[in-house]
Motif scaffolding. Sequence first.
Motif, PDB file in Angstrom:
ATOM      1  N   ILE A   9      -9.750  -1.236   6.020  1.00  0.00           N
ATOM      2  CA  ILE A   9     -10.146  -2.464   6.721  1.00  0.00           C
ATOM      3  C   ILE A   9      -9.054  -3.502   6.512  1.00  0.00           C
ATOM      4  N   ILE A  10      -8.618  -4.122   7.605  1.00  0.00           N
ATOM      5  CA  ILE A  10      -7.755  -5.299   7.532  1.00  0.00           C
ATOM      6  C   ILE A  10      -8.680  -6.501   7.437  1.00  0.00           C
ATOM      7  N   SER A  16      -2.313 -15.138  11.014  1.00  0.00           N
ATOM      8  CA  SER A  16      -1.270 -14.590  10.149  1.00  0.00           C
ATOM      9  C   SER A  16      -0.671 -13.302  10.710  1.00  0.00           C
ATOM     10  N   ALA A  17      -0.769 -13.106  12.030  1.00  0.00           N
ATOM     11  CA  ALA A  17      -0.226 -11.929  12.724  1.00  0.00           C
ATOM     12  C   ALA A  17      -0.948 -10.641  12.347  1.00  0.00           C
ATOM     13  N   SER A  18      -2.218 -10.741  11.992  1.00  0.00           N
ATOM     14  CA  SER A  18      -2.973  -9.521  11.695  1.00  0.00           C
ATOM     15  C   SER A  18      -3.214  -8.699  12.956  1.00  0.00           C
ATOM     16  N   ILE A  92      -6.366  -4.257   3.424  1.00  0.00           N
ATOM     17  CA  ILE A  92      -5.078  -4.875   3.750  1.00  0.00           C
ATOM     18  C   ILE A  92      -5.312  -6.338   4.050  1.00  0.00           C
ATOM     19  N   ALA A  93      -4.541  -7.203   3.400  1.00  0.00           N
ATOM     20  CA  ALA A  93      -4.579  -8.638   3.693  1.00  0.00           C
ATOM     21  C   ALA A  93      -3.162  -9.092   4.003  1.00  0.00           C
ATOM     22  N   GLN A  94      -2.978  -9.693   5.163  1.00  0.00           N
ATOM     23  CA  GLN A  94      -1.685 -10.284   5.530  1.00  0.00           C
ATOM     24  C   GLN A  94      -1.872 -11.798   5.565  1.00  0.00           C
ATOM     25  N   THR A 282       1.344 -16.246  16.271  1.00  0.00           N
ATOM     26  CA  THR A 282       0.164 -16.789  15.587  1.00  0.00           C
ATOM     27  C   THR A 282      -1.023 -15.867  15.703  1.00  0.00           C
ATOM     28  N   ALA A 283      -0.798 -14.586  15.788  1.00  0.00           N
ATOM     29  CA  ALA A 283      -1.920 -13.652  15.981  1.00  0.00           C
ATOM     30  C   ALA A 283      -2.874 -13.739  14.806  1.00  0.00           C
TER      31      ALA A 283
END
Length: 283
Positions: A9-10, A16-18, A92-94, A282-283
Motif C-alpha cells: 500500500i502506498i 508529493s507525486a505519489s 511506501i510513503a513518499q 504536485t501529484a
Amino acid sequence: MHFKDINFIIIGAGKSASTWLQKQLQSDPEVYMPDPELHYFSRNYSRGDEWYLSQFKDAGVGQTVGEKSNSYLYAPDAAAHIHDRMPHVRLIAQLRNPVERAYSNYCMLFQRGEVGPDIESYLDPSQGGGNKLLISGHFASHLQTYIDLFGREKLLILFFEGVLDDPEGQMSQVRTHLDLPPHPLAPEGWSKTKDKSAPNVPAHWKKRLGWMKPIVRPLRGTATFETARGWIASETQYPPLTDDLRKRLNDYYGPSIEALEQISGQSLSHWYGSMDEPGGMTA
C-alpha cells in the motif's frame, strides 16, 4: 481475492507525486493497482471488507497487488485497520517538504474555491495550527504509528526530490522493496502532472455549470470542447507564500523534520531552502 493476496500500500503523502509512483507501477504488467484511491481504511470503512476486496477482482494470477490512498497516512485509525487485516503488507510513503506540501494543497483548494485568498488564515501556525492543511505535514508522528505496528523494515520512506532528480533510482528503491525485477520508466513519468499554472475554469463557473458534466463528458479532448473551455478558462492567480510566512512555517515544522531525519536516516536540511514554483509536479 483475500487480504493475504494484497502485497503493498502506498500510504501517501498527498501533493508529493505519489500518483507518479502509481503510474510507474501500473505500467508494469507484473503489478496490479486499481485506478481510484480507495480510502477504505480511512473514509470508506463502513462499506465492508467485501467491497474493498472486490476492487482487486481484475488482478491476475501471480501479479503483485497493491493500492494507493494518501489519506491513510493521516487518518487516525487507518494504520490499525490495515494492520488488523494485513500485518504482512509492505508500505511506501513518499514525502515532501511540509511547507511546500501545505502551500501546494492550499493552492489546489483555492483553485477549487474551497478556501479564500487570506492565505494566513489557513497557513499561519499561530492562527491555524490545528487545521488539516498543517497537521498533515507532521510526517514523523504519522509514520511512527505505522512503525510501531508493522516495524521499520516494512516501511519504505521516499522523498519528492527523488522523482525530480533521479526517477530511475527512486523506482529502483520501490521495486527492490516490493521484490520486483527491473522495469523501464513509463514515458508519462517524465511529464509534469497537475500543473498549477495551466488555465483552469474558475470555481464559480464550475459550480454554475456542474449540471452539464454528464452531457459534455463524451466531448472532452475534442477541438470543440477545448475551444469552448478556452473561452472561460484562465490562469489562476494564487496568493503568494511570503518569506515571512514561510519562515513561520519552517519554525513550526522544525521539530517534526528533525524527528523525520531520525526515522528516515537522511538529512533534510535542504527543506529549508527555496519554495517550488507554482507550476511544478504536485501529484
